[in-house]
Design an enzyme around this catalytic site. Structure first.
Site, PDB file in Angstrom:
ATOM      1  N   HIS A 227      15.411  66.976 109.647  1.00 29.29           N
ATOM      2  CA  HIS A 227      14.088  67.589 109.525  1.00 29.29           C
ATOM      3  C   HIS A 227      13.026  66.510 109.621  1.00 29.29           C
ATOM      4  O   HIS A 227      12.548  66.194 110.700  1.00 29.29           O
ATOM      5  CB  HIS A 227      14.014  68.366 108.211  1.00 29.29           C
ATOM      6  CG  HIS A 227      12.803  69.243 108.061  1.00 29.29           C
ATOM      7  ND1 HIS A 227      11.862  69.413 109.050  1.00 29.29           N
ATOM      8  CD2 HIS A 227      12.374  70.005 107.007  1.00 29.29           C
ATOM      9  CE1 HIS A 227      10.924  70.239 108.634  1.00 29.29           C
ATOM     10  NE2 HIS A 227      11.205  70.610 107.397  1.00 29.29           N
TER      11      HIS A 227
ATOM     12  N   HIS B  19      13.826  71.087 121.208  1.00 25.04           N
ATOM     13  CA  HIS B  19      13.261  71.692 120.003  1.00 25.04           C
ATOM     14  C   HIS B  19      13.834  73.087 119.815  1.00 25.04           C
ATOM     15  O   HIS B  19      14.187  73.757 120.795  1.00 25.04           O
ATOM     16  CB  HIS B  19      11.726  71.767 120.105  1.00 25.04           C
ATOM     17  CG  HIS B  19      11.066  72.133 118.818  1.00 25.04           C
ATOM     18  ND1 HIS B  19      10.800  73.443 118.460  1.00 25.04           N
ATOM     19  CD2 HIS B  19      10.626  71.362 117.786  1.00 25.04           C
ATOM     20  CE1 HIS B  19      10.219  73.453 117.272  1.00 25.04           C
ATOM     21  NE2 HIS B  19      10.101  72.211 116.844  1.00 25.04           N
TER      22      HIS B  19
ATOM     23  N   ASP C  29       8.412  64.215 117.488  1.00 24.48           N
ATOM     24  CA  ASP C  29       8.969  62.951 117.010  1.00 24.48           C
ATOM     25  C   ASP C  29       9.092  61.904 118.107  1.00 24.48           C
ATOM     26  O   ASP C  29       9.214  60.715 117.810  1.00 24.48           O
ATOM     27  CB  ASP C  29      10.352  63.196 116.382  1.00 24.48           C
ATOM     28  CG  ASP C  29      10.278  64.115 115.177  1.00 24.48           C
ATOM     29  OD1 ASP C  29       9.484  63.817 114.278  1.00 24.48           O
ATOM     30  OD2 ASP C  29      10.994  65.132 115.150  1.00 24.48           O
TER      31      ASP C  29
END
Length: 448
Positions: free
Chosen positions: A274, A325, A384
């Site tokens: 996460h 994702h 990210d």
């Protein structure tokens, strides 16, 4: 029986007691990870706060990829961010007001809200002593423990009225930057042998500026602060289904206190699947900078990325971190915003060559993963992929990458907690698990 052997025996037994074949989940129609077969999330609730759009549905109900969009209280995030970037204005406080209340503030309301946050940024001296006592611990754990400690200082910790929930939310949003900055400075002192600085937050600075000031004194630029401000904005909320927000909603549905619920959210975000993904990306990036000799050679890049996918290189996990994702397909709007600002920051820091290499890695990584998985579903880089590089250019240490994520997401967590405790017909969240263990006959202890 030796204790070490007993631990081994108990652990070894888990191999069988926890074994549930994947086809068994399919047999009972269980949605693993609360995900449908088409990759969409199982619908478990309703919200007015955030909306994550990664696909459309056609007239037959099938998913169709689309450019990713993220909405805060009905406003597309790009529409909220663009004026801030154009005007070079700090906006995290404005977005926090929006997410908490559902309305954008006017100038007077925003000024008052900023003042309220600044008033609540300083820590109680007992909390500072507590952080010092926890020196060397993981900063996410220190954050969670400090949040739980705030319960003891709160005159009405268990009151779940709207007024009290809003007061607690504002205090948490204001204090997270201070806790994280102090915790890292103490870690830096106790573990790295550096000088210890505890700086009092300034009244005339934004949250992003104050955080950098408390962490680095005056060793940051205006672009550093504005970039961090954008990072906080686009990480503040991501719908009710992300793991940490769902954790906050589940715990809030029991009517537990705010501090217990938020500490649970911190524990969820700490997980590497996460909140810790940006560290995975930046470490991978450093590795690729060393292993790939020509940063402009797509053939060399593709060859190495395919070795990674085949578990023959880097950490042998078969993953290219930052690519893909759960919801977004054609693009992650957060990554699009960060990529643009990362280029501006890389130019200021003299790291444009590295930025261009990272962009090429994104391009080839998407192609490589798509080809390797033989999927027609579009794949994109996620938030990210660029956030770790941005943190590094600002001069922030890896120990606080995930805590900064929490510093942003505390806004979404508190907004969802308030909603969970105030909508009509609320009930404790209690899904079901199908037990597939057959009944056993009890044996007396002397016959086992």
């Amino acid at each position: 029986m030796k204790k070490e052997y007993l631990i081994y025996k108990l652990s070894d037994a888990v191999k069988n007691t926890c074994k549930i074949p994947q086809e068994t989940f399919q047999e009972y129609g269980v949605k693993r990870g609360l995900r449908n077969e088409d990759g969409s999330g199982v619908l478990v609730g309703l919200t007015n706060i955030g909306n994550v759009v990664g696909y459309d549905r056609d007239k037959d109900g099938k998913l169709q990829p689309c450019a990713g969009k993220l909405f805060y209280r009905g406003y597309e995030v790009d529409d909220l961010v663009s004026p801030l970037l154009k005007e070079k204005r700090f906006g995290f406080e404005e977005i926090a007001f929006l997410l908490l209340s559902g309305e954008l503030p006017d100038k007077e309301e925003l000024a008052a809200f900023r003042e309220l946050l600044n008033d609540n940024m300083p820590l109680d001296h007992r909390t500072i002593v507590h952080i010092i006592d926890l020196e060397g611990s993981n900063i996410m754990n220190i954050l969670a423990r400090c949040v739980l400690e705030m319960y003891t200082f709160d005159p009405n910790p268990d009151d779940i009225s709207r007024d009290n929930l809003m007061r607690q939310s504002i205090e948490l949003i204001a204090k997270f930057p201070t806790i994280i900055a102090y915790a890292y400075n103490i870690y830096r002192h106790s573990v790295q042998g550096q000088s210890l600085h505890i700086r009092y937050p300034k009244e005339n600075l934004s949250i992003a500026e104050n955080f950098l000031f408390m962490l680095k004194h005056n060793r940051y630029t205006e672009l550093d602060a504005r970039t961090l401000d954008l990072l906080l904005i686009i990480q503040a909320e991501h719908g009710g289904g992300n793991n940490s927000t769902f954790t906050v909603r589940v715990t809030s549905s029991t009517r537990t206190d705010t501090y217990s619920s938020i500490a649970a959210g911190i524990g969820s975000l700490k997980g590497p699947l996460h909140g810790g993904a940006n560290i995975k990306v930046i470490n991978m990036f450093h590795h690729l900078k060393e292993q790939i000799k020509d940063w402009k050679n797509t053939d060399e890049i593709d060859t190495y990325l395919n070795r990674m996918l085949n578990k023959e290189a880097y950490d042998n996990t078969g993953l290219i971190y930052g690519i893909g994702h759960a919801v977004y397909t054609m693009s992650d709007p957060r990554a699009v915003e960060l990529k643009r600002l990362a280029g501006e920051l890389a130019t200021e820091k003299g790291r444009r060559e590295e930025y261009d290499f990272l962009c090429l890695l994104e391009q080839e990584g998407v192609k490589s993963v798509s080809a390797f998985r033989k999927t027609k579903k579009p794949i994109c880089a996620n938030l990210d992929f660029y956030s770790g590089f941005i943190y590094e250019m600002i001069g922030l240490p890896q120990e606080i990458y995930t805590p900064i994520f929490a510093m942003a997401r505390i806004v979404g967590w508190t907004a969802h907690r308030i909603e969970e405790l105030n909508y009509d017909g609320r009930r404790i969240i209690r899904p079901a698990y199908k037990n597939i263990q057959g009944q056993k006959e009890y044996l007396p202890i002397d016959k086992r």
